[in-house]
Design a protein around this motif. Structure first.
Motif, PDB file in Angstrom:
ATOM      1  N   UNK A 114       8.768  53.271 154.001  1.00 39.34           N
ATOM      2  CA  UNK A 114       8.408  54.658 153.692  1.00 39.34           C
ATOM      3  C   UNK A 114       7.044  55.034 154.261  1.00 39.34           C
ATOM      4  N   UNK A 115       6.187  54.051 154.520  1.00 40.60           N
ATOM      5  CA  UNK A 115       4.852  54.329 155.050  1.00 40.60           C
ATOM      6  C   UNK A 115       4.820  54.403 156.576  1.00 40.60           C
ATOM      7  N   UNK A 116       5.948  54.094 157.222  1.00 44.37           N
ATOM      8  CA  UNK A 116       6.008  54.091 158.681  1.00 44.37           C
ATOM      9  C   UNK A 116       6.454  55.449 159.218  1.00 44.37           C
ATOM     10  N   UNK A 117       6.165  55.674 160.478  1.00 43.63           N
ATOM     11  CA  UNK A 117       6.593  56.902 161.139  1.00 43.63           C
ATOM     12  C   UNK A 117       8.118  56.919 161.271  1.00 43.63           C
ATOM     13  N   UNK A 118       8.715  58.059 160.964  1.00 42.82           N
ATOM     14  CA  UNK A 118      10.164  58.212 161.068  1.00 42.82           C
ATOM     15  C   UNK A 118      10.570  58.954 162.336  1.00 42.82           C
ATOM     16  N   UNK A 119       9.633  59.160 163.231  1.00 43.75           N
ATOM     17  CA  UNK A 119       9.933  59.867 164.474  1.00 43.75           C
ATOM     18  C   UNK A 119      10.979  59.104 165.288  1.00 43.75           C
ATOM     19  N   UNK A 120      11.834  59.847 165.950  1.00 40.91           N
ATOM     20  CA  UNK A 120      12.813  59.264 166.868  1.00 40.91           C
ATOM     21  C   UNK A 120      12.355  59.551 168.288  1.00 40.91           C
ATOM     22  N   UNK A 121      12.120  58.493 169.057  1.00 38.95           N
ATOM     23  CA  UNK A 121      11.618  58.623 170.416  1.00 38.95           C
ATOM     24  C   UNK A 121      12.598  57.998 171.401  1.00 38.95           C
ATOM     25  N   UNK A 122      12.555  58.420 172.663  1.00 41.16           N
ATOM     26  CA  UNK A 122      13.434  57.822 173.675  1.00 41.16           C
ATOM     27  C   UNK A 122      13.150  56.327 173.808  1.00 41.16           C
ATOM     28  N   UNK A 123      14.182  55.567 174.078  1.00 42.60           N
ATOM     29  CA  UNK A 123      14.018  54.121 174.228  1.00 42.60           C
ATOM     30  C   UNK A 123      13.359  53.795 175.554  1.00 42.60           C
ATOM     31  N   UNK A 124      12.420  52.827 175.511  1.00 45.33           N
ATOM     32  CA  UNK A 124      11.853  52.325 176.750  1.00 45.33           C
ATOM     33  C   UNK A 124      12.939  51.540 177.486  1.00 45.33           C
TER      34      UNK A 124
END
Length: 276
Positions: A116-126
């Motif tokens: 719950x303390x981590x970023x929940x952003x969804x980013x493109x995969x490297x």
């Protein structure tokens, strides 16, 4: 449904999951102290409900991201807790061992709290993550780490039963021999999957970076964890090593698992630092 709606739905299910696991943990504590079967049954139903909600949360995130949700700190933490819950539910049902919930649920709750303390952003995969090996490698890690989480709970229960003797603890816990044997069984299962984690990781590394092993901090600590559990199984099978020392070794092994997952990503530069 656009990404924001997926994330909104996932957030609702995740929040309810955290609350459900909290209620389940409290119920298991009450059951442990009172041994009332109705409370124990309610605790079991609640953890099953939390597990189902968490599964739905992961599925929704995967649908929104268009990939398996195992590529950053938040996603793996949720999956880590999911793996512990799955292993715990199997052990509880297989051995009718509800008192274990008083030791396993705090671990699950702490890890979902960390998520719950981590970023929940969804980013493109490297590019390195755009591989079918991702699913195999990280899924085996979830099962392995989940098993070690339950072995940790079993070992903590063993230590408590050994130190705090009396009719109350005799009623609430299995014998020391059974706890020791269950810990061994669960570690053996987790060790098999940890071996697969290392093998699949090496194959994936060769495909992504052209080498099987580079002594990256994550690789090194995964190997250290594997060696710790290898020693545990070796001395148990060859020398019949059991009891308190084995329980302490199992606890140390899980501490190493936690450092491999959280400590390395947080403190050490690594090609695995994308897992944040």
């Amino acid at each position: 449904m656009d990404l924001n709606r997926y994330l909104g739905a996932e957030n609702i299910f995740f929040t309810v999951t955290v609350i459900t696991y909290l209620l389940s943990m409290i119920s298991y504590f009450i059951f442990f102290l009172t041994k009332k079967n109705k409370v124990g049954f309610a605790a079991s139903v609640t953890v099953l409900t939390g597990f189902a909600l968490q599964t739905v949360s992961l599925v929704i995130r995967g649908m929104g991201a268009g990939r398996i949700p195992l590529t950053n700190q938040y996603e793996f933490a949720v999956s880590f807790a999911w793996g512990i819950a799955l292993c715990f539910i199997v052990v509880e049902r297989r051995y009718s061992f509800r008192a274990l919930g008083a030791f396993a649920l705090p671990v699950i709750f702490i890890i979902v709290g960390y998520a719950a303390m981590q970023s929940k952003d969804i980013r493109p995969l490297m590019p390195a993550l755009q591989s079918s090996w991702l699913t195999i490698h990280v899924s085996t890690a979830v099962i392995s780490y989940g098993s070690f989480g339950v072995s940790f709970a079993l070992s903590c229960m063993y230590m408590m039963k050994q130190k705090l003797k009396g009719d109350f603890f005799d009623r609430q816990m299995p014998t020391l021999e059974k706890l020791d044997f269950l810990t061994y069984r669960v570690i053996s299962f987790g060790y098999l999957f940890l071996t697969l984690v290392i093998i699949t990781g090496a194959i994936w590394a060769e495909r992504a970076w052209g080498r099987y092993w580079a002594w990256d901090p994550k690789e090194t600590w995964s190997l250290i964890t594997w060696i710790i559990y290898s020693v545990y199984l070796h001395v148990r099978l060859v020398r019949g090593w059991k009891g308190k020392s084995a329980a302490i070794f199992a606890i140390a092994g899980f501490i190493c698992v936690i450092f491999t997952y959280i400590g390395v990503n947080t403190l050490l530069p690594s090609v695995h630092s994308y897992v944040r």
